[in-house]
Write a protein that holds these residues in place. Structure first.
Motif, short mmCIF file in Angstrom:
data_model
loop_
_atom_site.label_atom_id
_atom_site.label_comp_id
_atom_site.label_asym_id
_atom_site.label_seq_id
_atom_site.Cartn_x
_atom_site.Cartn_y
_atom_site.Cartn_z
N GLU A 91 20.05 66.62 85.84
CA GLU A 91 20.76 65.45 85.34
C GLU A 91 22.21 65.44 85.79
OE1 GLU A 91 21.02 65.15 81.12
OE2 GLU A 91 21.84 67.17 80.86
N ASP A 144 18.55 59.52 78.30
CA ASP A 144 18.02 60.44 77.29
C ASP A 144 16.84 59.87 76.51
OD1 ASP A 144 19.58 62.59 77.89
OD2 ASP A 144 20.94 62.40 76.18
N LYS A 154 13.41 60.81 77.60
CA LYS A 154 12.85 62.07 77.11
C LYS A 154 12.07 61.86 75.82
CE LYS A 154 16.80 64.38 77.28
NZ LYS A 154 17.79 65.50 77.22
#
Length: 352
Positions: free
Chosen positions: A278, A321, A324
């Motif tokens: 990332e 995020d 995820k």
């Protein structure tokens, strides 16, 4: 298995009136020959284990009263879909115009409830509706298998016995807590339940009573369905300040090793790869990554990882995020992409 446990198991089998050679359910044996008789003997063992775990005799008897062997569940579990799709062929089938139109209509119909749930759990309602639509076609296709039968069948089949036994005992806990009765505890061939298709262990971890009636009903109660979905995402790190990701384009000669490898093997390895790859949007911008229309990336201080749902020649995404959280729901680039695209098309005005 220790000698003590082996002796105990042998005595237990004898007490049940079962011969040891019939009751020996090795994985290989179950692969080669599955029978109604063998299934019944296996269920007898499951009932004994349930009693040992503290479930009452009445609960065990009622839960297994109509249990039956589902050969179709075994066939479905053993079948592996051919990998002939690409994201370009998959998305039009998973997110057709009629589904987008229905999602928008149902969003408006349930807007008050969805807004309340979204504010309570800090999850944008459009993602709840997208998950709802993709999991069960907005509650229309939830599966019609008796969950205890489906899970008992797949535990007996043996390839993933420990997993399905864990799900089975979780299902018994749900029944014991009174959230649903055995007649209405329906699900998919794999035991996924309700309008959000929670496995029993996921139900115990994430399902919530959305309207305060004392039950967590993900089959019929819309408040419970939406709140349970939102609770799942929140517990897995969701932020309503972010979207899920965006499609991007790469410059010529881009180093594709900067992306998360497609086949990491497990969620744990995938998350590890995420942490190793990332970068901030500014860093991706400096590497030449642009929006799919060629314009600059957003000038905001957030991190993202690069993913190739197919390969470097297919679509490319910067995943935030929240991606995820969706990958925790279902570890599939295709599934997450379909949720993201449907949620984007629900939003007004459409995401650019």
């Amino acid at each position: 298995m220790s000698v003590k446990k082996t002796v105990y198991a042998t005595l237990l089998i004898a007490a049940l009136g079962l011969s040891a050679n019939i009751a020996s359910f090795s994985v290989e044996a179950k692969k080669k020959e599955l029978s109604q008789e063998g299934f019944e003997q296996y269920v007898a063992q499951l009932k004994v284990e349930a009693l040992e775990k503290g479930f009452s005799q009445a609960m065990v008897d009622s839960s297994f009263a109509k249990v039956k062997f589902h050969q179709r569940a075994v066939k479905a579990d053993r079948s592996q879909p051919e990998k002939v799709e690409t994201l370009d062929t998959y998305l039009p089938k998973r997110v057709p115009k009629w589904k987008v139109d229905k999602a928008r209509a149902l969003y408006k119909e349930h807007q008050v409830l969805l807004t309340d749930v979204g504010e309570k759990y800090n999850v944008q309602p459009r993602f709840i509706v997208a998950l709802w639509g993709l999991e069960t076609n907005f509650g229309k296709i939830m599966g019609n298998y008796n969950v205890i039968s489906a899970l008992s069948t797949l535990a007996y089949e043996g390839r993933r016995e420990a997993f399905f036994k864990k799900q089975l005992f979780a299902a018994l806990t749900i029944l014991e807590e009174g959230h649903i009765d055995i007649e209405n505890m329906k699900g998919s061939w794999a035991g996924a339940m309700g309008q959000n298709q929670f496995m029993p262990t996921s139900f115990l971890a994430y399902a919530v009573d959305g309207d305060g009636d004392g039950k967590k009903d993900i089959w019929q109660n819309q408040a419970d369905v939406f709140a349970s979905m939102a609770n799942y995402l929140q517990k897995e790190g969701w932020s309503d300040e972010l979207t899920w990701g965006r499609q991007v384009k790469l410059p010529e000669g881009f180093d594709t090793s900067l992306a998360i490898p497609k086949n990491t093997g497990s969620r744990k390895n995938w998350l590890k790869a995420w942490s190793q790859t990332e970068k901030t949007l500014a860093e991706w911008q400096a590497l030449g990554v642009r929006r799919v229309d060629g314009t600059n990336l957003p000038n905001v201080d957030i991190k993202a990882a690069l993913v190739f749902p197919d390969d470097e020649n297919g679509r490319v995404y910067l995943a935030y995020d929240n991606y995820k959280s969706l990958m925790h729901w279902n570890l599939s680039y295709y599934f997450v992409s379909s949720v993201g695209h449907l949620s984007d098309r629900i939003k007004f005005p459409p995401v650019k």
